[in-house]
Scaffold this motif. Structure first.
Motif, PDB file in Angstrom:
ATOM      1  N   UNK A  42     -48.735 -30.872  38.795  1.00 17.02           N
ATOM      2  CA  UNK A  42     -48.732 -29.458  39.161  1.00 17.02           C
ATOM      3  C   UNK A  42     -48.406 -29.350  40.643  1.00 17.02           C
ATOM      4  N   UNK A  43     -47.442 -28.528  40.969  1.00 16.49           N
ATOM      5  CA  UNK A  43     -47.065 -28.331  42.375  1.00 16.49           C
ATOM      6  C   UNK A  43     -46.407 -26.965  42.513  1.00 16.49           C
ATOM      7  N   UNK A  44     -45.904 -26.679  43.703  1.00 16.08           N
ATOM      8  CA  UNK A  44     -45.185 -25.414  43.924  1.00 16.08           C
ATOM      9  C   UNK A  44     -43.922 -25.345  43.066  1.00 16.08           C
ATOM     10  N   UNK A  45     -43.419 -26.508  42.646  1.00 13.13           N
ATOM     11  CA  UNK A  45     -42.189 -26.546  41.841  1.00 13.13           C
ATOM     12  C   UNK A  45     -42.438 -26.214  40.373  1.00 13.13           C
ATOM     13  N   UNK A  46     -43.688 -26.330  39.929  1.00  8.99           N
ATOM     14  CA  UNK A  46     -43.998 -26.064  38.530  1.00  8.99           C
ATOM     15  C   UNK A  46     -45.090 -26.986  38.028  1.00  8.99           C
ATOM     16  N   UNK A  47     -45.148 -27.149  36.717  1.00  8.39           N
ATOM     17  CA  UNK A  47     -46.199 -27.983  36.117  1.00  8.39           C
ATOM     18  C   UNK A  47     -45.681 -28.636  34.851  1.00  8.39           C
ATOM     19  N   UNK A  48     -46.302 -29.774  34.513  1.00  5.13           N
ATOM     20  CA  UNK A  48     -45.949 -30.516  33.302  1.00  5.13           C
ATOM     21  C   UNK A  48     -47.233 -31.049  32.693  1.00  5.13           C
ATOM     22  N   UNK A  49     -47.372 -30.927  31.363  1.00  7.61           N
ATOM     23  CA  UNK A  49     -48.562 -31.436  30.707  1.00  7.61           C
ATOM     24  C   UNK A  49     -48.287 -31.776  29.260  1.00  7.61           C
ATOM     25  N   UNK A  50     -49.301 -32.356  28.592  1.00  5.27           N
ATOM     26  CA  UNK A  50     -49.180 -32.751  27.197  1.00  5.27           C
ATOM     27  C   UNK A  50     -50.263 -32.069  26.369  1.00  5.27           C
ATOM     28  N   UNK A  51     -49.870 -31.454  25.246  1.00 10.23           N
ATOM     29  CA  UNK A  51     -50.857 -30.929  24.304  1.00 10.23           C
ATOM     30  C   UNK A  51     -51.557 -32.142  23.680  1.00 10.23           C
ATOM     31  N   UNK A  52     -52.878 -32.149  23.671  1.00  6.57           N
ATOM     32  CA  UNK A  52     -53.592 -33.328  23.187  1.00  6.57           C
ATOM     33  C   UNK A  52     -54.308 -33.099  21.853  1.00  6.57           C
ATOM     34  N   UNK A  53     -54.219 -31.899  21.295  1.00  3.47           N
ATOM     35  CA  UNK A  53     -54.960 -31.636  20.051  1.00  3.47           C
ATOM     36  C   UNK A  53     -54.082 -31.122  18.906  1.00  3.47           C
ATOM     37  N   UNK A  54     -52.804 -31.520  18.920  1.00  3.25           N
ATOM     38  CA  UNK A  54     -51.916 -31.203  17.792  1.00  3.25           C
ATOM     39  C   UNK A  54     -51.282 -32.498  17.298  1.00  3.25           C
ATOM     40  N   UNK A 171     -63.263 -37.011  26.318  1.00  2.00           N
ATOM     41  CA  UNK A 171     -62.664 -35.947  25.511  1.00  2.00           C
ATOM     42  C   UNK A 171     -61.142 -36.120  25.398  1.00  2.00           C
ATOM     43  N   UNK A 172     -60.535 -36.622  26.471  1.00  2.00           N
ATOM     44  CA  UNK A 172     -59.085 -36.781  26.494  1.00  2.00           C
ATOM     45  C   UNK A 172     -58.619 -37.781  25.435  1.00  2.00           C
ATOM     46  N   UNK A 173     -59.284 -38.927  25.373  1.00  2.00           N
ATOM     47  CA  UNK A 173     -58.790 -40.008  24.531  1.00  2.00           C
ATOM     48  C   UNK A 173     -59.448 -40.127  23.160  1.00  2.00           C
ATOM     49  N   UNK A 174     -60.516 -39.387  22.899  1.00  2.00           N
ATOM     50  CA  UNK A 174     -61.136 -39.571  21.585  1.00  2.00           C
ATOM     51  C   UNK A 174     -60.215 -39.064  20.474  1.00  2.00           C
ATOM     52  N   UNK A 175     -60.411 -39.609  19.277  1.00  2.00           N
ATOM     53  CA  UNK A 175     -59.488 -39.356  18.163  1.00  2.00           C
ATOM     54  C   UNK A 175     -59.828 -38.118  17.350  1.00  2.00           C
ATOM     55  N   UNK A 176     -60.873 -37.405  17.705  1.00  2.00           N
ATOM     56  CA  UNK A 176     -61.289 -36.219  16.941  1.00  2.00           C
ATOM     57  C   UNK A 176     -60.437 -35.018  17.370  1.00  2.00           C
ATOM     58  N   UNK A 177     -59.203 -34.997  16.878  1.00  2.00           N
ATOM     59  CA  UNK A 177     -58.235 -33.983  17.299  1.00  2.00           C
ATOM     60  C   UNK A 177     -58.601 -32.595  16.787  1.00  2.00           C
ATOM     61  N   UNK A 178     -59.038 -32.516  15.533  1.00  2.00           N
ATOM     62  CA  UNK A 178     -59.270 -31.213  14.903  1.00  2.00           C
ATOM     63  C   UNK A 178     -60.356 -30.401  15.612  1.00  2.00           C
ATOM     64  N   UNK A 179     -61.387 -31.063  16.115  1.00  2.00           N
ATOM     65  CA  UNK A 179     -62.495 -30.337  16.740  1.00  2.00           C
ATOM     66  C   UNK A 179     -62.431 -30.342  18.264  1.00  2.00           C
ATOM     67  N   UNK A 180     -61.357 -30.883  18.832  1.00  2.00           N
ATOM     68  CA  UNK A 180     -61.287 -31.059  20.287  1.00  2.00           C
ATOM     69  C   UNK A 180     -61.369 -29.729  21.048  1.00  2.00           C
TER      70      UNK A 180
END
Length: 202
Positions: A42-54, A171-180
């Motif tokens: 994240x910076x003045x140029x914009x932001x990049x991220x990953x959806x982790x629960x789909x 929370x980031x790495x656990x495998x419980x995607x549906x309830x995250x």
């Protein structure tokens, strides 16, 4: 990814780096409904991220066969952790491109640090390592990513589109995607019934 590479070379950290973005109930973009995004840059140029629960329909064994890392008959030799490795939908941008977010106990030359404990690698080296059980202790893989132009994410937060909080590695790495989604909200003491009138931060 390019945004993260530029930030890394500049040695800068944005105030939303290593944070979760949690979609508010009024999210106008259906692609992000009930989504949790890990912000990589994240910076003045914009932001990049990953959806982790789909989750993607494609399984990790199918992916490594498709990439030529293993032949189909060799998949049976995959370690259990690799066989069960969930491939996630990282976002609507560049859906054919893979990203592995992982703990910093594993690094290759192309690995980019996101925080003191987390790196992002987008080369097949790490997939080979995971498929042989030599990869990082914690990892998640996503196809595609979420991206914002300059000022766009800040505007969406101001318009009550996202709730933000510091990322939790468990929370980031656990495998419980549906309830995250619900679990992350509960972990920061947010009641879903009150979200529509909450401010854009926790």
């Amino acid at each position: 990814m390019d945004l993260l590479r530029r930030k890394t070379s500049a040695g800068a950290r944005g105030f939303l780096d290593d944070h979760f973005l949690i979609a508010m109930p009024g999210m106008k973009d259906d692609r992000f409904a009930r989504s949790v995004i890990y912000v990589c840059a994240h910076s003045e140029e914009g932001a990049m991220g990953l959806i982790i629960n789909q989750a993607q329909k494609m399984r990790f064994p199918d992916l490594i066969v498709q990439l030529g890392i293993m032949k189909e008959h060799e998949v049976i030799r995959l370690p259990a952790t690799a066989r069960d490795f969930v491939v996630r939908n990282g976002g609507p941008v560049d859906r054919s491109r893979g990203f592995v977010l992982h703990s910093d106990d594993y690094r290759v030359e192309s690995s980019l640090p996101v925080s003191e404990e987390i790196c992002l690698t987008a080369t097949v080296d790490i997939l080979r390592a995971i498929s042989t059980g030599r990869g990082p202790r914690h990892a998640l893989m996503a196809l595609g990513y979420a991206g914002w132009g300059a000022g766009q994410l800040e505007s969406e937060i101001a318009e009550n589109g996202w709730l933000t909080c510091p990322a939790d590695m468990g929370m980031l790495f656990d495998a419980d995607i549906e309830r995250k989604y619900d679990r992350i909200l509960a972990s920061i003491g947010i009641d879903l019934a009150h979200l529509s009138v909450s401010a854009g931060h926790a």
